[in-house]
Design a protein around this motif. Structure first.
Motif, PDB file in Angstrom:
ATOM      1  N   GLU A  88      34.306  49.640  40.449  1.00 53.49           N
ATOM      2  CA  GLU A  88      32.840  49.486  40.449  1.00 53.49           C
ATOM      3  C   GLU A  88      32.340  48.867  41.764  1.00 53.49           C
ATOM      4  O   GLU A  88      31.144  48.629  41.925  1.00 53.49           O
ATOM      5  CB  GLU A  88      32.392  48.590  39.275  1.00 53.49           C
ATOM      6  CG  GLU A  88      32.802  49.066  37.896  1.00 53.49           C
ATOM      7  CD  GLU A  88      31.891  50.179  37.364  1.00 53.49           C
ATOM      8  OE1 GLU A  88      30.962  50.582  38.094  1.00 53.49           O
ATOM      9  OE2 GLU A  88      32.142  50.640  36.242  1.00 53.49           O
ATOM     10  N   THR A  89      33.250  48.592  42.679  1.00 54.87           N
ATOM     11  CA  THR A  89      32.879  47.942  43.944  1.00 54.87           C
ATOM     12  C   THR A  89      31.870  48.787  44.718  1.00 54.87           C
ATOM     13  O   THR A  89      32.037  49.999  44.854  1.00 54.87           O
ATOM     14  CB  THR A  89      34.145  47.782  44.830  1.00 54.87           C
ATOM     15  OG1 THR A  89      35.241  47.445  43.990  1.00 54.87           O
ATOM     16  CG2 THR A  89      33.938  46.750  45.904  1.00 54.87           C
ATOM     17  N   THR A  90      30.851  48.124  45.244  1.00 57.53           N
ATOM     18  CA  THR A  90      29.829  48.841  46.016  1.00 57.53           C
ATOM     19  C   THR A  90      30.394  49.321  47.347  1.00 57.53           C
ATOM     20  O   THR A  90      31.019  48.548  48.080  1.00 57.53           O
ATOM     21  CB  THR A  90      28.611  47.928  46.278  1.00 57.53           C
ATOM     22  OG1 THR A  90      28.005  47.609  45.027  1.00 57.53           O
ATOM     23  CG2 THR A  90      27.588  48.623  47.168  1.00 57.53           C
ATOM     24  N   VAL A  91      30.148  50.576  47.672  1.00 54.83           N
ATOM     25  CA  VAL A  91      30.542  51.140  48.968  1.00 54.83           C
ATOM     26  C   VAL A  91      29.352  51.146  49.922  1.00 54.83           C
ATOM     27  O   VAL A  91      29.466  50.744  51.068  1.00 54.83           O
ATOM     28  CB  VAL A  91      31.109  52.565  48.802  1.00 54.83           C
ATOM     29  CG1 VAL A  91      31.437  53.182  50.152  1.00 54.83           C
ATOM     30  CG2 VAL A  91      32.353  52.532  47.913  1.00 54.83           C
ATOM     31  N   TYR A  92      28.199  51.612  49.433  1.00 52.85           N
ATOM     32  CA  TYR A  92      27.009  51.568  50.307  1.00 52.85           C
ATOM     33  C   TYR A  92      25.740  51.487  49.493  1.00 52.85           C
ATOM     34  O   TYR A  92      25.719  51.779  48.308  1.00 52.85           O
ATOM     35  CB  TYR A  92      26.973  52.748  51.281  1.00 52.85           C
ATOM     36  CG  TYR A  92      26.828  54.136  50.704  1.00 52.85           C
ATOM     37  CD1 TYR A  92      27.931  54.867  50.278  1.00 52.85           C
ATOM     38  CD2 TYR A  92      25.591  54.766  50.623  1.00 52.85           C
ATOM     39  CE1 TYR A  92      27.808  56.147  49.780  1.00 52.85           C
ATOM     40  CE2 TYR A  92      25.457  56.067  50.136  1.00 52.85           C
ATOM     41  CZ  TYR A  92      26.578  56.744  49.713  1.00 52.85           C
ATOM     42  OH  TYR A  92      26.467  58.028  49.225  1.00 52.85           O
ATOM     43  N   GLU A  93      24.698  51.023  50.191  1.00 47.66           N
ATOM     44  CA  GLU A  93      23.372  50.996  49.582  1.00 47.66           C
ATOM     45  C   GLU A  93      22.372  51.603  50.560  1.00 47.66           C
ATOM     46  O   GLU A  93      22.559  51.544  51.770  1.00 47.66           O
ATOM     47  CB  GLU A  93      22.968  49.573  49.174  1.00 47.66           C
ATOM     48  CG  GLU A  93      23.069  48.553  50.270  1.00 47.66           C
ATOM     49  CD  GLU A  93      23.165  47.118  49.718  1.00 47.66           C
ATOM     50  OE1 GLU A  93      22.136  46.587  49.291  1.00 47.66           O
ATOM     51  OE2 GLU A  93      24.282  46.551  49.750  1.00 47.66           O
TER      52      GLU A  93
END
Lengths: 182, 182
Positions: free
Chosen positions: B49-54
């Protein structure tokens, strides 16, 4: 792919400060403005043929154009070399600026006369909302180079600026740039 | 002036690497993509679930939108964190990129499969012509932050990329980023 305006094929290109030759080669129009062309915009009158700035415009294939402007270092009287500055004719046309090289100032002014001053240096990105006049001023010893992206039907209204000027001017005082009231 | 999409007044703003809070505040949409959301795009499967980009998107008042994308540092297997990458649905939609902070690579690929690789570092400006797929890869230890300007009807086609990938991948070899064939 084939460019909208010409049969030339356009590859992706970098348009960094030190590397704008590909942009120049792809551009559809070049504009050069001398001191004489800007007579009436500076505080001091001038009829010199010396180039103040040049603009390379690239016609995008859809709704936006790109332009690179190079403002040379120099002064008319105490006032630093600058662009004419304009409002967009189309009331909802905005613009995004990326400074590629050099040092300067972006003078902004709303329709209501509210002034704003934003420093420009390599890496600066600035959003110019609709209905804000904008003028760039080169306060450095080198060329000030920036890229702009804008709707291709923006239009330019220089007349208000020629009549009223910007409220702020950028002049040299004791060897340093100073922003003061006109 | 009054923004096209909302009653909020928009003043001119700087959108430099270290100063994107005004842009975030003015943006109309925020998108966050995790490793899981990108499953199938990386060489290695992942359900983290780690964020890669926003992505923060600002709806311009006329024909263009602006977006700031922040790709976090990280890897899935040996492959650096990256965006999904897409073609534009509208065939004549181009895009201009301006790197605000960090270090990375822009992977490009034409409809004919011709690849191109352009380095991104603070101050890089890159023109992405229509019909070139584009993906950004963060090869650094810090966030990779960039601004994009594009026609608001560009659209996104991710399917071709999900099916075929890019020809090039960016992987870590002996602690260094290497671009190699997929």
């Amino acid at each position: 792919m084939v460019c909208y305006e010409c049969p030339m094929s356009v590859d992706p290109f970098e348009i960094n400060g030190g590397n704008i030759e590909k942009f120049k080669a792809a551009s559809h129009e070049k504009l050069v403005r001398s001191e004489k062309d800007l007579n009436g915009f500076f505080l001091t009158g001038t009829s010199a043929e010396t180039t103040v700035y040049e603009v390379y415009e690239f016609e995008g294939p859809h709704c936006t154009n790109l332009a690179i402007t190079i403002v040379r270092p120099g002064k008319v009287g105490d006032e630093y070399y600058m662009t004419k500055g304009h409002f967009h004719e189309r009331p909802n046309a905005d613009e995004t600026y990326f400074c590629l090289a050099g040092n300067g100032v972006l003078l902004l002014q709303s329709k209501d006369g509210e002034p704003e001053v934003i420093d420009m240096t390599a890496g600066s990105a600035i959003y110019v909302p609709p209905e804000w006049a904008h003028r760039t001023v080169n306060t450095g010893d080198d060329e000030l180079t920036f890229l702009a992206v804008y709707p291709k039907d923006s239009g330019h209204d220089y007349d208000v600026i020629l009549r009223n000027g910007f409220k702020k001017v950028v002049v040299e005082v004791d060897g340093q740039p100073v922003v003061r009231d006109r």
